[in-house]
Write a protein that holds these residues in place. Structure first.
Motif, PDB file in Angstrom:
ATOM      1  N   PRO A 106      10.554 -17.719  17.289  1.00  0.00           N
ATOM      2  CA  PRO A 106      11.905 -17.687  16.717  1.00  0.00           C
ATOM      3  C   PRO A 106      12.310 -19.069  16.201  1.00  0.00           C
ATOM      4  O   PRO A 106      11.982 -20.079  16.817  1.00  0.00           O
ATOM      5  CB  PRO A 106      12.792 -17.275  17.896  1.00  0.00           C
ATOM      6  N   PRO A 107      13.022 -19.107  15.074  1.00  0.00           N
ATOM      7  CA  PRO A 107      13.423 -20.406  14.515  1.00  0.00           C
ATOM      8  C   PRO A 107      14.481 -21.093  15.367  1.00  0.00           C
ATOM      9  O   PRO A 107      15.218 -20.451  16.114  1.00  0.00           O
ATOM     10  CB  PRO A 107      13.986 -20.026  13.144  1.00  0.00           C
ATOM     11  N   LEU A 108      14.526 -22.398  15.244  1.00  0.00           N
ATOM     12  CA  LEU A 108      15.502 -23.233  15.947  1.00  0.00           C
ATOM     13  C   LEU A 108      16.213 -24.122  14.940  1.00  0.00           C
ATOM     14  O   LEU A 108      15.753 -24.288  13.809  1.00  0.00           O
ATOM     15  CB  LEU A 108      14.802 -24.101  16.993  1.00  0.00           C
ATOM     16  N   SER A 109      17.318 -24.739  15.365  1.00  0.00           N
ATOM     17  CA  SER A 109      18.043 -25.635  14.471  1.00  0.00           C
ATOM     18  C   SER A 109      17.180 -26.851  14.126  1.00  0.00           C
ATOM     19  O   SER A 109      16.235 -27.190  14.837  1.00  0.00           O
ATOM     20  CB  SER A 109      19.364 -26.056  15.102  1.00  0.00           C
ATOM     21  N   GLY A 110      17.543 -27.499  13.033  1.00  0.00           N
ATOM     22  CA  GLY A 110      16.750 -28.600  12.502  1.00  0.00           C
ATOM     23  C   GLY A 110      16.525 -29.743  13.475  1.00  0.00           C
ATOM     24  O   GLY A 110      15.410 -30.250  13.584  1.00  0.00           O
ATOM     25  N   TRP A 111      17.550 -30.161  14.202  1.00  0.00           N
ATOM     26  CA  TRP A 111      17.383 -31.304  15.099  1.00  0.00           C
ATOM     27  C   TRP A 111      16.467 -30.966  16.266  1.00  0.00           C
ATOM     28  O   TRP A 111      15.737 -31.835  16.743  1.00  0.00           O
ATOM     29  CB  TRP A 111      18.733 -31.850  15.571  1.00  0.00           C
ATOM     30  N   ILE A 112      16.461 -29.703  16.703  1.00  0.00           N
ATOM     31  CA  ILE A 112      15.548 -29.312  17.783  1.00  0.00           C
ATOM     32  C   ILE A 112      14.120 -29.231  17.256  1.00  0.00           C
ATOM     33  O   ILE A 112      13.178 -29.619  17.944  1.00  0.00           O
ATOM     34  CB  ILE A 112      16.005 -28.006  18.462  1.00  0.00           C
ATOM     35  N   MET A 113      13.952 -28.787  16.019  1.00  0.00           N
ATOM     36  CA  MET A 113      12.616 -28.788  15.420  1.00  0.00           C
ATOM     37  C   MET A 113      12.130 -30.224  15.224  1.00  0.00           C
ATOM     38  O   MET A 113      10.942 -30.498  15.398  1.00  0.00           O
ATOM     39  CB  MET A 113      12.626 -28.021  14.093  1.00  0.00           C
ATOM     40  N   ASP A 114      13.031 -31.134  14.879  1.00  0.00           N
ATOM     41  CA  ASP A 114      12.655 -32.546  14.779  1.00  0.00           C
ATOM     42  C   ASP A 114      12.199 -33.063  16.142  1.00  0.00           C
ATOM     43  O   ASP A 114      11.229 -33.829  16.238  1.00  0.00           O
ATOM     44  CB  ASP A 114      13.824 -33.382  14.275  1.00  0.00           C
ATOM     45  N   ALA A 115      12.883 -32.628  17.214  1.00  0.00           N
ATOM     46  CA  ALA A 115      12.486 -33.010  18.574  1.00  0.00           C
ATOM     47  C   ALA A 115      11.091 -32.469  18.890  1.00  0.00           C
ATOM     48  O   ALA A 115      10.263 -33.174  19.469  1.00  0.00           O
ATOM     49  CB  ALA A 115      13.504 -32.496  19.590  1.00  0.00           C
ATOM     50  N   TYR A 116      10.819 -31.222  18.497  1.00  0.00           N
ATOM     51  CA  TYR A 116       9.502 -30.615  18.722  1.00  0.00           C
ATOM     52  C   TYR A 116       8.412 -31.429  18.014  1.00  0.00           C
ATOM     53  O   TYR A 116       7.376 -31.747  18.608  1.00  0.00           O
ATOM     54  CB  TYR A 116       9.498 -29.169  18.214  1.00  0.00           C
ATOM     55  N   GLU A 117       8.655 -31.778  16.770  1.00  0.00           N
ATOM     56  CA  GLU A 117       7.663 -32.544  16.006  1.00  0.00           C
ATOM     57  C   GLU A 117       7.420 -33.912  16.646  1.00  0.00           C
ATOM     58  O   GLU A 117       6.280 -34.372  16.714  1.00  0.00           O
ATOM     59  CB  GLU A 117       8.112 -32.680  14.558  1.00  0.00           C
ATOM     60  N   LEU A 118       8.477 -34.539  17.131  1.00  0.00           N
ATOM     61  CA  LEU A 118       8.345 -35.827  17.800  1.00  0.00           C
ATOM     62  C   LEU A 118       7.545 -35.695  19.093  1.00  0.00           C
ATOM     63  O   LEU A 118       6.654 -36.494  19.375  1.00  0.00           O
ATOM     64  CB  LEU A 118       9.730 -36.410  18.082  1.00  0.00           C
ATOM     65  N   LEU A 119       7.824 -34.649  19.868  1.00  0.00           N
ATOM     66  CA  LEU A 119       7.083 -34.432  21.114  1.00  0.00           C
ATOM     67  C   LEU A 119       5.617 -34.098  20.831  1.00  0.00           C
ATOM     68  O   LEU A 119       4.731 -34.579  21.529  1.00  0.00           O
ATOM     69  CB  LEU A 119       7.732 -33.329  21.943  1.00  0.00           C
ATOM     70  N   ALA A 120       5.378 -33.290  19.815  1.00  0.00           N
ATOM     71  CA  ALA A 120       3.994 -32.953  19.452  1.00  0.00           C
ATOM     72  C   ALA A 120       3.230 -34.211  19.035  1.00  0.00           C
ATOM     73  O   ALA A 120       2.069 -34.394  19.410  1.00  0.00           O
ATOM     74  CB  ALA A 120       3.970 -31.915  18.339  1.00  0.00           C
ATOM     75  N   ALA A 121       3.897 -35.095  18.300  1.00  0.00           N
ATOM     76  CA  ALA A 121       3.257 -36.336  17.852  1.00  0.00           C
ATOM     77  C   ALA A 121       2.988 -37.294  19.011  1.00  0.00           C
ATOM     78  O   ALA A 121       2.072 -38.113  18.937  1.00  0.00           O
ATOM     79  CB  ALA A 121       4.127 -37.018  16.802  1.00  0.00           C
ATOM     80  N   ASN A 122       3.769 -37.187  20.086  1.00  0.00           N
ATOM     81  CA  ASN A 122       3.615 -38.080  21.237  1.00  0.00           C
ATOM     82  C   ASN A 122       2.855 -37.443  22.391  1.00  0.00           C
ATOM     83  O   ASN A 122       2.755 -38.027  23.463  1.00  0.00           O
ATOM     84  CB  ASN A 122       4.990 -38.555  21.719  1.00  0.00           C
ATOM     85  N   SER A 123       2.314 -36.250  22.183  1.00  0.00           N
ATOM     86  CA  SER A 123       1.545 -35.588  23.237  1.00  0.00           C
ATOM     87  C   SER A 123       0.088 -36.037  23.175  1.00  0.00           C
ATOM     88  O   SER A 123      -0.336 -36.697  22.231  1.00  0.00           O
ATOM     89  CB  SER A 123       1.648 -34.067  23.089  1.00  0.00           C
ATOM     90  N   HIS A 124      -0.671 -35.675  24.189  1.00  0.00           N
ATOM     91  CA  HIS A 124      -2.080 -36.056  24.264  1.00  0.00           C
ATOM     92  C   HIS A 124      -2.906 -34.843  24.692  1.00  0.00           C
ATOM     93  O   HIS A 124      -2.361 -33.857  25.171  1.00  0.00           O
ATOM     94  CB  HIS A 124      -2.262 -37.205  25.257  1.00  0.00           C
ATOM     95  N   ASN A 125      -4.201 -34.937  24.514  1.00  0.00           N
ATOM     96  CA  ASN A 125      -5.084 -33.848  24.937  1.00  0.00           C
ATOM     97  C   ASN A 125      -5.060 -33.722  26.453  1.00  0.00           C
ATOM     98  O   ASN A 125      -5.043 -34.726  27.163  1.00  0.00           O
ATOM     99  CB  ASN A 125      -6.524 -34.093  24.474  1.00  0.00           C
ATOM    100  N   THR A 126      -5.062 -32.502  26.941  1.00  0.00           N
ATOM    101  CA  THR A 126      -5.092 -32.285  28.387  1.00  0.00           C
ATOM    102  C   THR A 126      -6.497 -32.554  28.914  1.00  0.00           C
ATOM    103  O   THR A 126      -7.468 -32.564  28.150  1.00  0.00           O
ATOM    104  CB  THR A 126      -4.684 -30.844  28.750  1.00  0.00           C
ATOM    105  N   THR A 127      -6.600 -32.741  30.208  1.00  0.00           N
ATOM    106  CA  THR A 127      -7.908 -32.989  30.798  1.00  0.00           C
ATOM    107  C   THR A 127      -8.776 -31.738  30.765  1.00  0.00           C
ATOM    108  O   THR A 127      -9.989 -31.827  30.720  1.00  0.00           O
ATOM    109  CB  THR A 127      -7.766 -33.481  32.254  1.00  0.00           C
ATOM    110  N   GLU A 128      -8.145 -30.551  30.768  1.00  0.00           N
ATOM    111  CA  GLU A 128      -8.917 -29.305  30.753  1.00  0.00           C
ATOM    112  C   GLU A 128      -9.463 -28.949  29.370  1.00  0.00           C
ATOM    113  O   GLU A 128     -10.472 -28.288  29.251  1.00  0.00           O
ATOM    114  CB  GLU A 128      -8.060 -28.113  31.233  1.00  0.00           C
ATOM    115  N   SER A 129      -8.746 -29.359  28.326  1.00  0.00           N
ATOM    116  CA  SER A 129      -9.123 -28.912  26.994  1.00  0.00           C
ATOM    117  C   SER A 129      -8.753 -29.961  25.948  1.00  0.00           C
ATOM    118  O   SER A 129      -7.656 -30.495  25.966  1.00  0.00           O
ATOM    119  CB  SER A 129      -8.400 -27.600  26.678  1.00  0.00           C
ATOM    120  N   GLN A 130      -9.663 -30.211  25.039  1.00  0.00           N
ATOM    121  CA  GLN A 130      -9.404 -31.164  23.965  1.00  0.00           C
ATOM    122  C   GLN A 130      -8.511 -30.587  22.877  1.00  0.00           C
ATOM    123  O   GLN A 130      -7.997 -31.324  22.048  1.00  0.00           O
ATOM    124  CB  GLN A 130     -10.719 -31.645  23.357  1.00  0.00           C
TER     125      GLN A 130
END
Length: 87
Positions: free
Chosen positions: A9-33
């Motif tokens: 489901p779509p979200l408001s723009g600022w929350i999508m901006d937050a998602y993109e920022l979190l995705a950019a600052n995430s890392h690969n998990t130890t279980e899966s690359q």
């Protein structure tokens, strides 16, 4: 812009901006690359410290909650895993 092929489901723009920022600052998990994650504590810190978003603590917490509720993130212990839609 809404991606019509994205089943989440779509979200408001600022929350999508937050998602993109979190995705950019995430890392690969130890279980899966091919699985990205970020700790909840780090996610909130990243959102609060972002000059582009300029979020208060409550807003950052709300954004994370909405992203979890709508399936953009899911939580395993204190790790937030980033979901990426399959095309």
């Amino acid at each position: 812009m809404t991606d019509l092929t994205d089943p989440r489901p779509p979200l408001s723009g600022w929350i999508m901006d937050a998602y993109e920022l979190l995705a950019a600052n995430s890392h690969n998990t130890t279980e899966s690359q091919d699985r990205q994650s970020i700790s909840r504590e780090r996610a909130l810190k990243v959102l609060r410290n972002s000059e582009e978003l300029d979020l208060e603590t409550g807003d950052a917490t709300h954004a994370v909650s909405r992203l979890i509720d709508r399936g953009y993130l899911y939580e395993v212990n204190d790790e937030l895993r980033v979901t990426i839609p399959e095309n």
